[in-house]
Design an enzyme around this catalytic site. Sequence first.
Site, PDB file in Angstrom:
ATOM      1  N   MET A   1     -27.835  -7.045  29.213  1.00 56.58           N
ATOM      2  CA  MET A   1     -27.376  -6.861  27.925  1.00 56.58           C
ATOM      3  C   MET A   1     -28.085  -8.031  27.999  1.00 56.58           C
ATOM      4  O   MET A   1     -28.244  -9.170  27.109  1.00 56.58           O
ATOM      5  CB  MET A   1     -25.871  -7.472  27.736  1.00 56.58           C
ATOM      6  CG  MET A   1     -25.079  -6.273  28.787  1.00 56.58           C
ATOM      7  SD  MET A   1     -25.364  -4.976  27.295  1.00 56.58           S
ATOM      8  CE  MET A   1     -24.191  -3.496  27.787  1.00 56.58           C
ATOM      9  N   PRO A   2     -29.797  -8.627  27.436  1.00 51.32           N
ATOM     10  CA  PRO A   2     -30.495  -9.185  26.879  1.00 51.32           C
ATOM     11  C   PRO A   2     -29.733  -9.404  25.308  1.00 51.32           C
ATOM     12  O   PRO A   2     -29.836  -9.003  24.492  1.00 51.32           O
ATOM     13  CB  PRO A   2     -32.458  -8.697  26.454  1.00 51.32           C
ATOM     14  CG  PRO A   2     -31.441  -6.957  27.107  1.00 51.32           C
ATOM     15  CD  PRO A   2     -30.697  -7.377  27.118  1.00 51.32           C
ATOM     16  N   ARG A   3     -29.551 -11.362  25.576  1.00 57.07           N
ATOM     17  CA  ARG A   3     -29.396 -11.846  24.552  1.00 57.07           C
ATOM     18  C   ARG A   3     -30.803 -12.305  24.338  1.00 57.07           C
ATOM     19  O   ARG A   3     -30.794 -13.447  25.259  1.00 57.07           O
ATOM     20  CB  ARG A   3     -28.308 -12.446  24.321  1.00 57.07           C
ATOM     21  CG  ARG A   3     -27.444 -13.658  23.632  1.00 57.07           C
ATOM     22  CD  ARG A   3     -26.369 -13.808  23.058  1.00 57.07           C
ATOM     23  NE  ARG A   3     -25.852 -14.517  21.959  1.00 57.07           N
ATOM     24  CZ  ARG A   3     -26.164 -14.819  20.472  1.00 57.07           C
ATOM     25  NH1 ARG A   3     -26.541 -13.384  20.340  1.00 57.07           N
ATOM     26  NH2 ARG A   3     -25.883 -15.587  19.622  1.00 57.07           N
TER      27      ARG A   3
END
Length: 80
Positions: A1-3
């Site tokens: 879940m890259p932010r």
Amino acid sequence: MPRVVIKMFPGRTPEQKDKLSRMITQAVMESIGVAETSISIAVEEVPREEWVERVFKPEIEGKADTLLKKPAYGIEVFEK
């Protein structure tokens, strides 16, 4: 879940921010093999006069060991 969080001076248009988001999304998908639906991107506008205290000291100097790309400027740019 890259932010991905982009901190920058105010003044970019919504169109510029949209283009930035699309290009970053594409780069993240291609480089680490994640789905578009797992990526979130935010823009935080920080006034120039607050940059040193809100960004440079805590996030650039303070987390230098985590930077994948370091800026070519130092704090002296803001002390003029």
